[in-house]
Design a protein around this motif. Structure first.
Motif, PDB file in Angstrom:
ATOM      1  N   SER A  73      37.422  57.895  37.791  1.00 18.71           N
ATOM      2  CA  SER A  73      38.577  58.786  37.924  1.00 18.71           C
ATOM      3  C   SER A  73      39.901  58.082  37.626  1.00 18.71           C
ATOM      4  O   SER A  73      40.913  58.740  37.428  1.00 18.71           O
ATOM      5  CB  SER A  73      38.619  59.394  39.329  1.00 18.71           C
ATOM      6  N   LEU A  74      39.916  56.750  37.568  1.00 20.55           N
ATOM      7  CA  LEU A  74      41.147  56.016  37.312  1.00 20.55           C
ATOM      8  C   LEU A  74      41.423  55.815  35.827  1.00 20.55           C
ATOM      9  O   LEU A  74      42.476  55.296  35.463  1.00 20.55           O
ATOM     10  CB  LEU A  74      41.104  54.656  38.024  1.00 20.55           C
ATOM     11  N   ASN A  75      40.478  56.189  34.975  1.00 21.77           N
ATOM     12  CA  ASN A  75      40.647  56.116  33.519  1.00 21.77           C
ATOM     13  C   ASN A  75      41.013  54.701  33.068  1.00 21.77           C
ATOM     14  O   ASN A  75      41.992  54.491  32.361  1.00 21.77           O
ATOM     15  CB  ASN A  75      41.707  57.129  33.057  1.00 21.77           C
ATOM     16  N   LEU A  76      40.207  53.726  33.493  1.00 16.98           N
ATOM     17  CA  LEU A  76      40.441  52.332  33.114  1.00 16.98           C
ATOM     18  C   LEU A  76      39.988  52.087  31.688  1.00 16.98           C
ATOM     19  O   LEU A  76      38.994  52.654  31.221  1.00 16.98           O
ATOM     20  CB  LEU A  76      39.677  51.389  34.044  1.00 16.98           C
ATOM     21  N   ALA A  91      46.197  44.332  31.442  1.00 17.71           N
ATOM     22  CA  ALA A  91      45.114  44.767  32.331  1.00 17.71           C
ATOM     23  C   ALA A  91      45.403  44.341  33.770  1.00 17.71           C
ATOM     24  O   ALA A  91      45.233  45.135  34.706  1.00 17.71           O
ATOM     25  CB  ALA A  91      43.783  44.188  31.858  1.00 17.71           C
ATOM     26  N   LEU A  92      45.846  43.097  33.953  1.00 12.09           N
ATOM     27  CA  LEU A  92      46.177  42.629  35.304  1.00 12.09           C
ATOM     28  C   LEU A  92      47.319  43.443  35.905  1.00 12.09           C
ATOM     29  O   LEU A  92      47.281  43.798  37.084  1.00 12.09           O
ATOM     30  CB  LEU A  92      46.547  41.146  35.271  1.00 12.09           C
ATOM     31  N   GLU A 106      46.855  45.723  39.173  1.00  7.23           N
ATOM     32  CA  GLU A 106      47.719  45.451  40.318  1.00  7.23           C
ATOM     33  C   GLU A 106      48.518  46.702  40.699  1.00  7.23           C
ATOM     34  O   GLU A 106      48.699  46.996  41.883  1.00  7.23           O
ATOM     35  CB  GLU A 106      48.659  44.299  39.988  1.00  7.23           C
ATOM     36  N   ALA A 107      48.964  47.474  39.716  1.00  6.47           N
ATOM     37  CA  ALA A 107      49.712  48.706  39.993  1.00  6.47           C
ATOM     38  C   ALA A 107      48.824  49.748  40.685  1.00  6.47           C
ATOM     39  O   ALA A 107      49.294  50.516  41.523  1.00  6.47           O
ATOM     40  CB  ALA A 107      50.276  49.280  38.692  1.00  6.47           C
ATOM     41  N   ARG A 125      42.924  38.805  44.498  1.00  7.73           N
ATOM     42  CA  ARG A 125      41.667  39.190  45.131  1.00  7.73           C
ATOM     43  C   ARG A 125      41.495  40.688  44.924  1.00  7.73           C
ATOM     44  O   ARG A 125      42.464  41.419  44.722  1.00  7.73           O
ATOM     45  CB  ARG A 125      41.625  38.831  46.615  1.00  7.73           C
ATOM     46  N   ILE A 126      40.249  41.137  44.994  1.00 12.49           N
ATOM     47  CA  ILE A 126      39.954  42.561  44.832  1.00 12.49           C
ATOM     48  C   ILE A 126      40.222  43.267  46.156  1.00 12.49           C
ATOM     49  O   ILE A 126      39.903  42.746  47.227  1.00 12.49           O
ATOM     50  CB  ILE A 126      38.497  42.750  44.368  1.00 12.49           C
ATOM     51  N   ASN A 127      40.819  44.442  46.074  1.00 16.83           N
ATOM     52  CA  ASN A 127      41.113  45.247  47.254  1.00 16.83           C
ATOM     53  C   ASN A 127      39.818  45.530  48.012  1.00 16.83           C
ATOM     54  O   ASN A 127      38.824  45.963  47.426  1.00 16.83           O
ATOM     55  CB  ASN A 127      41.790  46.551  46.823  1.00 16.83           C
ATOM     56  N   ALA A 128      39.820  45.295  49.312  1.00 19.97           N
ATOM     57  CA  ALA A 128      38.611  45.482  50.126  1.00 19.97           C
ATOM     58  C   ALA A 128      38.147  46.937  50.140  1.00 19.97           C
ATOM     59  O   ALA A 128      36.951  47.213  50.255  1.00 19.97           O
ATOM     60  CB  ALA A 128      38.858  45.003  51.551  1.00 19.97           C
TER      61      ALA A 128
END
Length: 136
Positions: free
Chosen positions: A19-22, A64-65, A69-70, A83-86
């Protein structure tokens, strides 16, 4: 306004990556951070190395970073480590989310009077202390 209680489906989840369209570069960068230990610890993310490993340009990795991050998928510390969001991790592992939910909602373990009392000395220890041994 009433304060809402803890809701694990709201408080420990994130939207699906679909759903984030990465972009492919963003997926690859996120996977690189995950593969190099970014789920459990803050790590340095050398842009040149990520670009080489993912087959992207350095500017694409920077973009990409910035997007990750945004979106708060990556959390950047003041030292420039990531770090990746928990919440993303708990979204991937619902069984752990249930365990954390139980830990946050169960009552705390509290010691009773017996636990606070001095430790009982066993009969064997008591006999050893009463035995008088000659000094040679």
């Amino acid at each position: 306004m009433p304060v809402e209680g803890f809701n694990p489906e709201r408080d420990l989840t994130a939207p699906s990556l679909y759903s984030l369209n990465l972009s492919a570069a963003q997926h690859c960068t996120l996977a690189w951070v995950e593969d190099h230990g970014g789920l459990f610890d803050v790590i340095p993310v050398p842009v040149e190395t990520v670009a080489e490993d993912c087959g992207n340009s350095v500017s694409t990795v920077h973009e990409a970073l910035a997007r990750l991050e945004a979106l708060n998928l990556l959390v950047r510390t003041s030292a420039g480590l990531y770090r990746i969001n928990a919440r993303y991790y708990f979204t991937l592992h619902p069984e752990l989310r249930e365990m954390i939910t139980a830990a946050l909602t169960d009552p705390p373990v509290t010691p009773d009077d017996r636990a606070r009392a001095p430790r009982k000395v066993s009969n064997t220890d008591a006999r050893r202390r009463r035995t008088i041994r000659p000094v040679s």
